[in-house]
Scaffold this active site. Sequence first.
Site, PDB file in Angstrom:
ATOM      1  N   HIS A 100       0.223  -1.066   0.194  1.00 39.41           N
ATOM      2  CA  HIS A 100      -0.091  -0.048   0.036  1.00 39.41           C
ATOM      3  C   HIS A 100       0.581   1.211  -0.080  1.00 39.41           C
ATOM      4  O   HIS A 100       0.253   2.481   0.084  1.00 39.41           O
ATOM      5  CB  HIS A 100      -0.573  -0.076   1.150  1.00 39.41           C
ATOM      6  CG  HIS A 100      -2.013  -1.335   1.143  1.00 39.41           C
ATOM      7  ND1 HIS A 100      -1.588  -2.385   1.644  1.00 39.41           N
ATOM      8  CD2 HIS A 100      -3.400  -1.613   0.483  1.00 39.41           C
ATOM      9  CE1 HIS A 100      -2.607  -3.300   1.885  1.00 39.41           C
ATOM     10  NE2 HIS A 100      -3.217  -2.857   0.952  1.00 39.41           N
ATOM     11  N   GLY A 130      -5.903  11.892   9.131  1.00 40.95           N
ATOM     12  CA  GLY A 130      -7.176  10.898   8.660  1.00 40.95           C
ATOM     13  C   GLY A 130      -6.946  10.778   6.601  1.00 40.95           C
ATOM     14  O   GLY A 130      -7.253   9.879   5.929  1.00 40.95           O
ATOM     15  N   ARG A 163      -4.980  16.525   4.272  1.00 40.78           N
ATOM     16  CA  ARG A 163      -4.475  17.279   5.229  1.00 40.78           C
ATOM     17  C   ARG A 163      -3.110  16.790   5.698  1.00 40.78           C
ATOM     18  O   ARG A 163      -2.288  17.829   5.746  1.00 40.78           O
ATOM     19  CB  ARG A 163      -5.538  16.971   6.673  1.00 40.78           C
ATOM     20  CG  ARG A 163      -6.546  17.366   6.461  1.00 40.78           C
ATOM     21  CD  ARG A 163      -6.695  18.392   7.905  1.00 40.78           C
ATOM     22  NE  ARG A 163      -8.421  19.159   7.818  1.00 40.78           N
ATOM     23  CZ  ARG A 163      -8.821  18.373   8.945  1.00 40.78           C
ATOM     24  NH1 ARG A 163      -8.462  18.052   9.987  1.00 40.78           N
ATOM     25  NH2 ARG A 163     -10.287  19.044   9.180  1.00 40.78           N
ATOM     26  N   ARG A 190      -3.359   4.131  -4.182  1.00 40.83           N
ATOM     27  CA  ARG A 190      -4.940   4.422  -3.711  1.00 40.83           C
ATOM     28  C   ARG A 190      -5.064   5.935  -3.540  1.00 40.83           C
ATOM     29  O   ARG A 190      -6.400   6.082  -2.833  1.00 40.83           O
ATOM     30  CB  ARG A 190      -5.228   3.654  -2.363  1.00 40.83           C
ATOM     31  CG  ARG A 190      -5.521   2.315  -3.582  1.00 40.83           C
ATOM     32  CD  ARG A 190      -5.300   1.304  -2.409  1.00 40.83           C
ATOM     33  NE  ARG A 190      -5.263  -0.362  -2.658  1.00 40.83           N
ATOM     34  CZ  ARG A 190      -6.693  -0.767  -2.697  1.00 40.83           C
ATOM     35  NH1 ARG A 190      -7.473  -0.520  -2.312  1.00 40.83           N
ATOM     36  NH2 ARG A 190      -6.227  -2.298  -3.153  1.00 40.83           N
ATOM     37  N   ARG A 233      -1.020  10.247  15.528  1.00 43.21           N
ATOM     38  CA  ARG A 233      -1.647  10.553  15.302  1.00 43.21           C
ATOM     39  C   ARG A 233      -2.847  12.139  14.853  1.00 43.21           C
ATOM     40  O   ARG A 233      -2.370  12.493  16.796  1.00 43.21           O
ATOM     41  CB  ARG A 233      -3.614   9.959  15.590  1.00 43.21           C
ATOM     42  CG  ARG A 233      -4.051  10.288  15.275  1.00 43.21           C
ATOM     43  CD  ARG A 233      -5.683   8.882  15.380  1.00 43.21           C
ATOM     44  NE  ARG A 233      -7.004   9.514  14.897  1.00 43.21           N
ATOM     45  CZ  ARG A 233      -7.445  10.586  13.737  1.00 43.21           C
ATOM     46  NH1 ARG A 233      -6.386  10.775  12.747  1.00 43.21           N
ATOM     47  NH2 ARG A 233      -8.791  10.894  14.615  1.00 43.21           N
ATOM     48  N   ILE A 234      -2.533  12.885  14.316  1.00 37.95           N
ATOM     49  CA  ILE A 234      -3.138  14.222  14.559  1.00 37.95           C
ATOM     50  C   ILE A 234      -4.478  14.344  13.231  1.00 37.95           C
ATOM     51  O   ILE A 234      -4.718  14.000  12.276  1.00 37.95           O
ATOM     52  CB  ILE A 234      -2.409  15.388  13.641  1.00 37.95           C
ATOM     53  CG1 ILE A 234      -1.228  14.899  12.408  1.00 37.95           C
ATOM     54  CG2 ILE A 234      -1.130  15.745  14.111  1.00 37.95           C
ATOM     55  CD1 ILE A 234      -1.086  15.744  11.452  1.00 37.95           C
ATOM     56  N   GLY A 235      -5.418  13.773  14.468  1.00 43.61           N
ATOM     57  CA  GLY A 235      -6.978  14.397  13.944  1.00 43.61           C
ATOM     58  C   GLY A 235      -7.658  15.173  14.231  1.00 43.61           C
ATOM     59  O   GLY A 235      -8.156  15.742  15.329  1.00 43.61           O
ATOM     60  N   SER A 236      -8.980  15.201  13.254  1.00 48.99           N
ATOM     61  CA  SER A 236     -10.281  15.773  14.680  1.00 48.99           C
ATOM     62  C   SER A 236     -10.929  14.436  15.682  1.00 48.99           C
ATOM     63  O   SER A 236     -11.131  13.465  15.744  1.00 48.99           O
ATOM     64  CB  SER A 236     -11.272  16.988  13.414  1.00 48.99           C
ATOM     65  OG  SER A 236     -11.437  15.372  12.203  1.00 48.99           O
ATOM     66  N   MET A 244     -12.548   7.917  15.366  1.00 48.24           N
ATOM     67  CA  MET A 244     -12.118   6.146  14.935  1.00 48.24           C
ATOM     68  C   MET A 244     -10.442   5.851  15.096  1.00 48.24           C
ATOM     69  O   MET A 244     -10.815   4.532  13.719  1.00 48.24           O
ATOM     70  CB  MET A 244     -12.851   6.728  13.591  1.00 48.24           C
ATOM     71  CG  MET A 244     -14.141   6.536  14.394  1.00 48.24           C
ATOM     72  SD  MET A 244     -15.109   6.721  12.056  1.00 48.24           S
ATOM     73  CE  MET A 244     -14.923   5.209  11.894  1.00 48.24           C
ATOM     74  N   GLU A 245      -9.536   5.811  14.859  1.00 49.89           N
ATOM     75  CA  GLU A 245      -8.303   5.423  15.382  1.00 49.89           C
ATOM     76  C   GLU A 245      -7.338   5.632  16.175  1.00 49.89           C
ATOM     77  O   GLU A 245      -6.387   4.529  15.524  1.00 49.89           O
ATOM     78  CB  GLU A 245      -7.338   6.701  13.523  1.00 49.89           C
ATOM     79  CG  GLU A 245      -8.058   6.298  12.411  1.00 49.89           C
ATOM     80  CD  GLU A 245      -8.986   7.359  12.392  1.00 49.89           C
ATOM     81  OE1 GLU A 245      -9.637   8.372  13.154  1.00 49.89           O
ATOM     82  OE2 GLU A 245     -10.466   7.936  11.295  1.00 49.89           O
ATOM     83  N   SER A 282     -13.527  19.118  16.101  1.00 46.12           N
ATOM     84  CA  SER A 282     -13.895  19.660  15.267  1.00 46.12           C
ATOM     85  C   SER A 282     -15.731  19.242  15.306  1.00 46.12           C
ATOM     86  O   SER A 282     -16.449  20.575  14.837  1.00 46.12           O
ATOM     87  CB  SER A 282     -13.737  18.568  14.003  1.00 46.12           C
ATOM     88  OG  SER A 282     -14.438  17.327  14.266  1.00 46.12           O
ATOM     89  N   ASP A 283     -16.405  18.653  16.730  1.00 41.40           N
ATOM     90  CA  ASP A 283     -17.945  18.540  16.740  1.00 41.40           C
ATOM     91  C   ASP A 283     -18.112  18.590  17.655  1.00 41.40           C
ATOM     92  O   ASP A 283     -17.168  18.032  18.326  1.00 41.40           O
ATOM     93  CB  ASP A 283     -18.855  17.854  15.297  1.00 41.40           C
ATOM     94  CG  ASP A 283     -17.535  15.993  15.348  1.00 41.40           C
ATOM     95  OD1 ASP A 283     -16.702  15.795  14.075  1.00 41.40           O
ATOM     96  OD2 ASP A 283     -18.607  15.238  16.172  1.00 41.40           O
ATOM     97  N   ARG A 291     -11.266  25.596  10.488  1.00 40.75           N
ATOM     98  CA  ARG A 291     -10.746  24.210  10.602  1.00 40.75           C
ATOM     99  C   ARG A 291      -9.124  24.397  10.483  1.00 40.75           C
ATOM    100  O   ARG A 291      -8.822  23.478  11.673  1.00 40.75           O
ATOM    101  CB  ARG A 291     -11.282  22.713   9.968  1.00 40.75           C
ATOM    102  CG  ARG A 291     -12.224  22.482  10.493  1.00 40.75           C
ATOM    103  CD  ARG A 291     -13.152  21.482   9.933  1.00 40.75           C
ATOM    104  NE  ARG A 291     -14.320  20.821   9.930  1.00 40.75           N
ATOM    105  CZ  ARG A 291     -14.723  19.763   9.801  1.00 40.75           C
ATOM    106  NH1 ARG A 291     -14.193  19.191   9.504  1.00 40.75           N
ATOM    107  NH2 ARG A 291     -16.430  19.785  10.399  1.00 40.75           N
TER     108      ARG A 291
HETATM  109  N1  HPA Z   1     -16.911  10.526  15.762  1.00 38.53           N
HETATM  110  C1  HPA Z   1     -16.622   9.547  15.177  1.00 38.53           C
HETATM  111  N2  HPA Z   1     -15.279  10.411  15.313  1.00 38.53           N
HETATM  112  C2  HPA Z   1     -15.677  11.685  14.391  1.00 38.53           C
HETATM  113  C3  HPA Z   1     -16.456  12.543  15.415  1.00 38.53           C
HETATM  114  C4  HPA Z   1     -17.541  11.976  15.673  1.00 38.53           C
HETATM  115  O1  HPA Z   1     -18.257  12.720  16.407  1.00 38.53           O
HETATM  116  N3  HPA Z   1     -15.792  13.766  15.196  1.00 38.53           N
HETATM  117  C5  HPA Z   1     -14.752  13.459  14.522  1.00 38.53           C
HETATM  118  N4  HPA Z   1     -14.407  12.531  13.973  1.00 38.53           N
END
Ligand code: HPA
Length: 234
Positions: free
Chosen positions: A4, A20, A24, A43, A87-90, A180-181, A203-204, A217
Amino acid sequence: MTIHIGAKPGDIAETVLMPGDPYRAKWAAETFLKAPKLVNEVRGMLGFTGTYKGAPVTIHGSGMGMPSLSIYANELIRDYGAKTLIRIGSCGGMQPHVKLRDIIIAMTASSLSTPSSGMFKELNFAPCADYGLLSAAVAEAQGKDVGLHVGGIYSSDVFYDGRPDLNEQMVRHGILGVEMEAAELYNLAARYGVRALAVLTVSDHLQTGEALPSDQREKSFGDMVEIALNAALT
Ligand code: HPA
């Protein structure tokens, strides 16, 4: 080359940041690294290697969810010799005191299952961050004007959750945010004896329903990348 990742041997640095989203990865590499070079695009999963403060760094996408991250992290560690993976993410905020744009540094990552569950079977292994990386990231974040939280997060297998009662249990047990990671990254780091950490931007929010507009963001994401880069090189 692996199945991969198209990078040549030596193209991947020992320090790897993993957002992710492959775009980004491109943005972070072009914004923060000197002389970033595209080292993978198999990919559409983009990876770049450049230098930060003189040290080689790779920024490589993980894709969404633990099965995807597991593929890239396995190959980066086993085939390319990655030693520090951040990991750098939301993430979605889960506690009332966790606000949009805040940064969460994940000490532990709970999950319902991970790609490693088949190996652990009845064991409830506790995936946790590397302490040295975690404390360096906390020190970096404290020097910035950001809301900071350090504690447990939840690595979910689903974004659209048909079992909201699981989120309720996480909230009740003080979990700060959901993504999720991270849990699988921490599992793999433990298995291979390397360092891992997850630094996340809220982020939410699951309780308020708020979400960060896409144009807002970038700044939060930039703080997170700088925290991760400086922690990795401490
Ligand atoms: N759920 C799962 N993963 C996420 C979320 C969420 O609300 N926001 C950013 N990644």
